[in-house]
Design an enzyme around this catalytic site. Structure first.
Site, short mmCIF file in Angstrom:
data_model
loop_
_atom_site.label_atom_id
_atom_site.label_comp_id
_atom_site.label_asym_id
_atom_site.label_seq_id
_atom_site.Cartn_x
_atom_site.Cartn_y
_atom_site.Cartn_z
CG ASP A 30 -1.96 1.07 1.22
OD1 ASP A 30 -3.13 0.71 1.29
OD2 ASP A 30 -1.60 2.27 1.14
CG HIS A 99 -8.43 -3.05 -1.59
ND1 HIS A 99 -9.34 -2.32 -2.31
CD2 HIS A 99 -8.12 -2.32 -0.50
CE1 HIS A 99 -9.57 -1.17 -1.68
NE2 HIS A 99 -8.85 -1.15 -0.57
P1 5GP Z 1 -9.49 1.67 0.85
O1 5GP Z 1 -9.65 3.02 1.47
O2 5GP Z 1 -10.27 1.58 -0.45
O3 5GP Z 1 -9.75 0.53 1.76
O4 5GP Z 1 -7.94 1.55 0.53
C1 5GP Z 1 -7.33 2.01 -0.62
C2 5GP Z 1 -5.85 1.96 -0.38
O5 5GP Z 1 -5.20 1.99 -1.62
C3 5GP Z 1 -5.29 3.13 0.44
O6 5GP Z 1 -4.72 2.64 1.63
C4 5GP Z 1 -4.24 3.76 -0.49
O7 5GP Z 1 -3.05 4.12 0.20
C5 5GP Z 1 -3.98 2.67 -1.49
N1 5GP Z 1 -3.68 3.15 -2.83
C6 5GP Z 1 -4.36 4.07 -3.55
N2 5GP Z 1 -3.81 4.22 -4.77
C7 5GP Z 1 -2.76 3.36 -4.81
C8 5GP Z 1 -1.80 3.06 -5.82
O8 5GP Z 1 -1.79 3.58 -6.91
N3 5GP Z 1 -0.87 2.12 -5.50
C9 5GP Z 1 -0.83 1.49 -4.30
N4 5GP Z 1 0.12 0.60 -4.11
N5 5GP Z 1 -1.71 1.76 -3.32
C10 5GP Z 1 -2.66 2.69 -3.59
#
Ligand code: 5GP
Ligand code: ZN
Length: 137
Positions: A30, A99
């Site tokens: 992440d 995810h």
């Molecule tokens: P959510 O809030 O949907 O559970 O988590 C999304 C996660 O994706 C966040 O923790 C953010 O840091 C991560 N994230 C967003 N864009 C990218 C990216 O382009 N690459 C990676 N490796 N992580 C990402």
């Protein structure tokens, strides 16, 4: 080209730092790194959220998460590890491709999830449970 950022990562169209993959899942770092070793497990075939997973994907995510969690534990020796997974904006989801977060944890590391318990009486619990059980009938 997909406009889903995780589909583009899986396709190799944008860079990611990968740690593990199998037929149905990809695990990568992440970008946010809430704590060192913070990994995401994403399904390879696009599903927006948990409700769109098929049984094969669901099983594959559980298996991959367990294996990667053990590797994170062995590599970083965290005091704990949280598994976090959000479905929908109201739940805090920001990337709408399914995810699971594997988050190494330490005492007082600043990560907080408020949890406003209601402790309803047993009859209320029974009513809630019946509404769910009916959906399996
Ligand atoms: P959510 O809030 O949907 O559970 O988590 C999304 C996660 O994706 C966040 O923790 C953010 O840091 C991560 N994230 C967003 N864009 C990218 C990216 O382009 N690459 C990676 N490796 N992580 C990402
Ligand atoms: Zn996607």
């Amino acid at each position: 080209m997909s406009d889903c950022i995780f589909c583009r990562i899986i396709a190799g169209q944008i860079p990611s730092t990968r740690v593990f993959e199998d037929e149905h899942t990809l695990a990568f770092m992440d970008l946010g790194q809430v704590n060192p070793g913070h990994v995401l497990i994403a399904v390879k075939k696009h599903a927006a959220n948990l409700f769109e997973l098929d049984d094969v994907q669901a099983a594959a995510v559980a298996r991959a998460s367990t294996r990667v969690a053990r590797a994170i534990r062995d590599a970083f020796k965290p005091e704990g590890l949280s598994v976090y997974q959000a479905n929908g904006k109201a739940a805090g989801q920001t990337v709408f491709h399914y995810h699971v977060h594997l988050l190494p944890r330490h005492e007082a590391d600043g990560m907080e999830l408020t949890w406003p318990v209601k402790n309803p009486p047993r009859e209320i619990l029974e009513g809630y449970a019946e509404r769910i059980r009916k959906k399996f009938a």
